[in-house]
Design a protein around this motif. Sequence first.
Motif, mmCIF file in Angstrom:
data_model
loop_
_atom_site.group_PDB
_atom_site.id
_atom_site.type_symbol
_atom_site.label_atom_id
_atom_site.label_comp_id
_atom_site.label_asym_id
_atom_site.label_seq_id
_atom_site.Cartn_x
_atom_site.Cartn_y
_atom_site.Cartn_z
ATOM 1 N N GLU A 6 139.265 45.487 59.833
ATOM 2 C CA GLU A 6 139.450 45.700 58.400
ATOM 3 C C GLU A 6 140.375 44.612 57.881
ATOM 4 O OE1 GLU A 6 139.992 49.716 57.149
ATOM 5 O OE2 GLU A 6 138.578 50.457 58.635
ATOM 6 N N ASP A 7 141.568 44.958 57.378
ATOM 7 C CA ASP A 7 142.461 43.939 56.818
ATOM 8 C C ASP A 7 143.627 43.594 57.744
ATOM 9 O OD1 ASP A 7 143.801 46.325 56.533
ATOM 10 O OD2 ASP A 7 144.369 46.015 54.449
ATOM 11 N N ILE A 21 135.394 35.155 55.937
ATOM 12 C CA ILE A 21 135.585 36.201 54.939
ATOM 13 C C ILE A 21 134.368 36.239 54.024
ATOM 14 C CG2 ILE A 21 138.098 36.041 54.985
ATOM 15 C CD1 ILE A 21 137.880 34.519 52.308
ATOM 16 N N LYS A 98 147.070 36.720 53.004
ATOM 17 C CA LYS A 98 146.136 36.938 51.901
ATOM 18 C C LYS A 98 145.317 35.685 51.691
ATOM 19 C CE LYS A 98 148.298 35.785 47.527
ATOM 20 N NZ LYS A 98 148.569 36.350 46.221
ATOM 21 N N CYS A 112 141.495 38.985 49.240
ATOM 22 C CA CYS A 112 141.719 39.893 50.366
ATOM 23 C C CYS A 112 143.088 39.619 50.965
ATOM 24 C CB CYS A 112 140.622 39.773 51.414
ATOM 25 S SG CYS A 112 140.372 38.119 52.069
ATOM 26 N N GLY A 114 146.251 41.468 54.023
ATOM 27 C CA GLY A 114 146.697 42.588 54.841
ATOM 28 C C GLY A 114 147.807 42.189 55.786
#
Length: 122
Positions: A6-7, A21, A98, A112, A114
């Motif tokens: 996920e992130d 990505i 990010k 995006c 994380g």
Amino acid sequence: MLTVQEDVIRMTKGDTASFEITIFTPEGKVYNLKHNDKVVFYLSKTPCMSQGNIYGSLQHSPYNEKKRFLLVKEFENKLIKLDSEDTMYLNTGLYYWKCELVYANEEVNSICGGKFYLTCDA
């Protein structure tokens, strides 16, 4: 070694790694980069805060304030490639990442991000 779930990114310090990505439009369609668009990857010791929502256009982005970040890399495609030199000087531990999409006209959208765990060789 690199794992992306996920992130959350986990990477071994000093390794070379890459991941791709996917960028979506507000309508949920895949966005294909256009001429002179670029993706910028940021790594920070503190959370990388957006200055707008994920689809909002940003006029004063961290893209123009690179010194706040430990690592800033620009890419002309959606493949993020981290070289061994990018992490060799960093301590192991928790960081934040990010990516921003910088359009040819310099408008910026946060796309995006994380947590980023830099680990040592096992």
